[in-house]
Design an enzyme around this catalytic site. Structure first.
Site, PDB file in Angstrom:
ATOM      1  N   LYS A  35      -3.886   2.776 -14.606  1.00 28.03           N
ATOM      2  CA  LYS A  35      -3.347   1.494 -14.107  1.00 28.03           C
ATOM      3  C   LYS A  35      -4.027   1.230 -12.765  1.00 28.03           C
ATOM      4  CE  LYS A  35      -0.748  -0.561 -11.678  1.00 28.03           C
ATOM      5  NZ  LYS A  35      -1.256  -1.534 -10.660  1.00 28.03           N
ATOM      6  N   SER A  93       0.867   3.234  -0.870  1.00 31.46           N
ATOM      7  CA  SER A  93       1.651   3.260   0.371  1.00 31.46           C
ATOM      8  C   SER A  93       2.794   4.274   0.254  1.00 31.46           C
ATOM      9  CB  SER A  93       2.212   1.862   0.627  1.00 31.46           C
ATOM     10  OG  SER A  93       2.946   1.447  -0.506  1.00 31.46           O
ATOM     11  N   CYS A 120      -7.033   5.577   4.231  1.00 27.51           N
ATOM     12  CA  CYS A 120      -5.870   6.397   4.581  1.00 27.51           C
ATOM     13  C   CYS A 120      -6.268   7.468   5.587  1.00 27.51           C
ATOM     14  CB  CYS A 120      -5.263   7.015   3.337  1.00 27.51           C
ATOM     15  SG  CYS A 120      -6.304   8.278   2.637  1.00 27.51           S
TER      16      CYS A 120
HETATM   17  P1  NAD Z   1       0.409  -0.046  -2.811  1.00 28.25           P
HETATM   18  O1  NAD Z   1       1.429   1.011  -2.621  1.00 28.25           O
HETATM   19  O2  NAD Z   1       0.781  -1.440  -2.508  1.00 28.25           O
HETATM   20  O3  NAD Z   1      -0.128  -0.066  -4.340  1.00 28.25           O
HETATM   21  C1  NAD Z   1      -0.577   1.104  -4.973  1.00 28.25           C
HETATM   22  C2  NAD Z   1      -0.314   0.988  -6.477  1.00 28.25           C
HETATM   23  O4  NAD Z   1       1.097   0.892  -6.703  1.00 28.25           O
HETATM   24  C3  NAD Z   1      -0.942  -0.246  -7.114  1.00 28.25           C
HETATM   25  O5  NAD Z   1      -1.477   0.119  -8.372  1.00 28.25           O
HETATM   26  C4  NAD Z   1       0.233  -1.217  -7.264  1.00 28.25           C
HETATM   27  O6  NAD Z   1       0.116  -2.048  -8.391  1.00 28.25           O
HETATM   28  C5  NAD Z   1       1.418  -0.294  -7.428  1.00 28.25           C
HETATM   29  N1  NAD Z   1       2.647  -0.834  -6.817  1.00 28.25           N
HETATM   30  C6  NAD Z   1       2.732  -1.621  -5.713  1.00 28.25           C
HETATM   31  N2  NAD Z   1       4.020  -1.892  -5.428  1.00 28.25           N
HETATM   32  C7  NAD Z   1       4.764  -1.262  -6.362  1.00 28.25           C
HETATM   33  C8  NAD Z   1       6.163  -1.152  -6.592  1.00 28.25           C
HETATM   34  N3  NAD Z   1       7.055  -1.757  -5.798  1.00 28.25           N
HETATM   35  N4  NAD Z   1       6.588  -0.423  -7.641  1.00 28.25           N
HETATM   36  C9  NAD Z   1       5.707   0.209  -8.449  1.00 28.25           C
HETATM   37  N5  NAD Z   1       4.361   0.137  -8.270  1.00 28.25           N
HETATM   38  C10 NAD Z   1       3.892  -0.579  -7.243  1.00 28.25           C
HETATM   39  O7  NAD Z   1      -0.880   0.412  -1.957  1.00 28.25           O
HETATM   40  P2  NAD Z   1      -2.196  -0.416  -1.642  1.00 28.25           P
HETATM   41  O8  NAD Z   1      -1.869  -1.496  -0.684  1.00 28.25           O
HETATM   42  O9  NAD Z   1      -2.888  -0.748  -2.897  1.00 28.25           O
HETATM   43  O10 NAD Z   1      -3.056   0.720  -0.900  1.00 28.25           O
HETATM   44  C11 NAD Z   1      -2.975   0.975   0.476  1.00 28.25           C
HETATM   45  C12 NAD Z   1      -2.058   2.137   0.766  1.00 28.25           C
HETATM   46  O11 NAD Z   1      -2.513   3.294   0.071  1.00 28.25           O
HETATM   47  C13 NAD Z   1      -2.060   2.517   2.242  1.00 28.25           C
HETATM   48  O12 NAD Z   1      -0.757   2.818   2.623  1.00 28.25           O
HETATM   49  C14 NAD Z   1      -2.940   3.750   2.283  1.00 28.25           C
HETATM   50  O13 NAD Z   1      -2.687   4.630   3.364  1.00 28.25           O
HETATM   51  C15 NAD Z   1      -2.606   4.393   0.974  1.00 28.25           C
HETATM   52  N6  NAD Z   1      -3.648   5.306   0.555  1.00 28.25           N
HETATM   53  C16 NAD Z   1      -3.378   6.636   0.634  1.00 28.25           C
HETATM   54  C17 NAD Z   1      -4.357   7.556   0.303  1.00 28.25           C
HETATM   55  C18 NAD Z   1      -4.091   9.028   0.398  1.00 28.25           C
HETATM   56  O14 NAD Z   1      -4.903   9.795  -0.079  1.00 28.25           O
HETATM   57  N7  NAD Z   1      -2.995   9.456   0.966  1.00 28.25           N
HETATM   58  C19 NAD Z   1      -5.607   7.105  -0.137  1.00 28.25           C
HETATM   59  C20 NAD Z   1      -5.833   5.732  -0.225  1.00 28.25           C
HETATM   60  C21 NAD Z   1      -4.831   4.834   0.124  1.00 28.25           C
END
Ligand code: NAD
Length: 484
Positions: free
Chosen positions: A173, A226, A281
């Site tokens: 996904k 996130s 991140c």
């Molecule tokens: P996000 O959490 O908004 O989305 C990530 C995934 O979750 C997407 O596929 C999205 O469709 C899904 N999603 C979003 N909201 C949801 C919900 N309420 N319920 C279920 N699924 C949901 O993250 P983003 O904005 O795409 O990415 C940025 C974030 O990712 C930042 O916080 C960053 O720090 C983090 N990140 C962490 C790492 C790590 O290794 N720790 C690496 C890359 C990014």
């Protein structure tokens, strides 16, 4: 306008619902495609398909499974530039940054090719007279991989190659904001000879994720995003009996001691804070000066931010692209406002106007200890700077923070570096490094609110996550041997 499709039953097919979302190039505002927001029905079809393919794939010898990965690696190399351009178009980062993330992704395919050794178990003869015991690793089953927007190629490849070489089938996904890169990666995987049904892809957002988390045939969930969503995924998937690895957000400090090589530190801190427009991140979004280095460091960071060339990542010489979309840009602008209201001094204000695109320029601001931005993941090109007189106090302060993704130290003292390595409560740590991103053969080790689970992405952790151990105790009495 291309309406993207789901990959189920080894063909691209339309999603069942009618809801869609635009995929927009954040540098030009051009609409690149429409992504369907699929439904639980699509998820069920993909999972059933993966379940049907499981028996054949898990019974395929690992030596054959890795042949697909060898071919895949070559296809990724052959199509390297085209994939990198695609990442820049939908995600905004510079072409060099896209090449960098793709290289990091391919390295995971290479490591997964070592599966015949990596998945070995162990064996003891005679744990009692005539009794032997062995441990073997077997696939978990259908695994789901849910990924964020900021690394559309690398992050899926933190998981996918390991899940496959271990004999699992998968449902992918991608982020609905950057769905096209994973479509390209999946097409190449199919060209490499992956059998029908082994990898499936469902586009969408929360509804798709919830259907995955609740589906009884999904046995493992890998997630990156996130913290708020990572925590939700971890809780809900665990509640439904699945194994989970969920990587979350971050707020990464970088400490500059008075004995650091300031020229090197400035360049590296600027790359860490402003690279990928701060949407990493592992971006170091907080610099902490200690002792007498403060004024010189602030001036050099202001100059480094000001000289950074911002623009379309496909253009020659551009060093920083846009944020992922206008909502994200406006959120970051709003956070800069809050910082100023709470006493921050703006040394460099990146809130410039552009004709099109979701651009900001680098911002450098001092932050008082009371600022709420010290604990807020800004996820934009904003470097906060604060000052301490004492390194022990900085480590104490870092350890009180809720995140534990990364911390870095710049120094020429081995003893100080060693103390920091020993005491800092983070999972990825850099010494004279600004982005301590683990290579594919090391785990990506977030701690605290940056990770929920046990086994991390990449390398041996990936192999352990995607296999379940089976222990066999066997008795074969001597008396039963037959003479031939
Ligand atoms: P996000 O959490 O908004 O989305 C990530 C995934 O979750 C997407 O596929 C999205 O469709 C899904 N999603 C979003 N909201 C949801 C919900 N309420 N319920 C279920 N699924 C949901 O993250 P983003 O904005 O795409 O990415 C940025 C974030 O990712 C930042 O916080 C960053 O720090 C983090 N990140 C962490 C790492 C790590 O290794 N720790 C690496 C890359 C990014």
């Amino acid at each position: 306008m291309t309406l993207l499709a789901n990959w189920i039953e080894h063909r691209w097919e339309p999603a069942s619902g009618s809801a869609t979302q635009q995929v927009i190039n954040p540098a030009t505002d051009e609409v690149l495609a429409e992504v369907p927001l699929s439904t639980g029905e699509d998820v069920d079809r993909a999972v059933q398909c993966a379940q049907k393919a499981l028996k054949g794939w898990r019974n395929t010898p690992v030596t054959e499974r890795i042949q697909v990965m060898f071919k895949y690696k070559q296809l990724l190399e052959d199509n390297f530039e085209q994939i990198a351009r695609g990442i820049t178009q939908e995600c905004g980062k510079t072409l060099d940054e896209s090449r960098g993330e793709l290289r990091r992704g391919i390295e995971n395919v290479e490591v997964a090719c070592g599966a015949p050794i990596l998945i070995q178990g162990y064996h003891n003869e005679d744990i009692a007279p005539g009794i032997d015991e062995l441990m073997i690793r077997q696939p978990v089953g259908v695994c789901a991989i849910i990924t964020p927007f900021n690394f559309p190629a690398m992050i899926p490849l933190w998981f996918l190659p390991y899940a496959l070489v271990c004999g699992n089938t998968v449902v992918l996904k991608p982020s609905e904001r950057v769905p096209q890169t994973l479509v390209t990666l999946l097409n190449l995987l199919n060209q490499a000879g992956l059998p029908a049904g082994v990898a499936n892809l469902v586009h969408g957002a929360k509804e798709v994720v919830d259907a995955i988390l609740e589906h009884p045939l999904v046995k493992a969930v890998s997630f990156v995003g996130s913290t708020q969503v990572a925590r939700y995924i971890y809780a809900k998937a665990s509640q439904h009996g699945k194994r989970v690895q969920a990587q979350g957000g971050a707020k990464n400090p970088i400490i500059v001691l008075p004995d650091a090589d300031l020229e090197m530190a400035t360049k590296i801190v600027a790359d860490s804070a402003f690279g990928c427009a701060g949407q990493r991140c592992l971006a170091s979004s907080l610099a902490v000066t200690v002792g007498g280095v403060k004024e010189e460091f602030l001036e050099s960071m202001r100059a480094a931010g000001q000289s950074r060339k911002v623009g379309n990542g496909l253009d020659e010489g551009v060093q920083m692209g846009p944020l992922i979309n206008k909502a994200s840009r406006d959120r970051v602008k709003g956070l800069i406002d809050i910082g100023v209201q709470q006493g921050a001094e703006l040394l460099l204000d990146g809130r410039a106007d552009f004709d099109k695109g979701s651009f900001l320029k680098p911002t450098v601001m001092t932050m008082p200890m009371s600022s709420e931005l010290l604990t807020t993941e800004i996820f934009g090109p904003v470097l906060g700077v604060l000052h301490f007189e004492d390194m022990d106090k900085v480590i104490e302060w870092i350890n009180q923070g809720k995140y534990g993704n990364q911390a870095c130290l710049f120094t020429s003292s081995g003893a100080n570096a060693r103390k920091f390595r020993h005491e800092a409560e983070v999972g990825n740590l850099g010494i004279n490094i600004g982005v301590a991103a683990p290579m594919a053969f090391f785990p990506f080790s977030g701690w605290k609110d940056s990770f929920f689970g046990d086994l991390h992405a990449q390398g041996r952790h990936g192999i352990e996550f995607y296999t379940q151990t089976k222990v066999v105790v066997e008795r074969w009495p001597k008396e039963w041997s037959r003479k031939f």
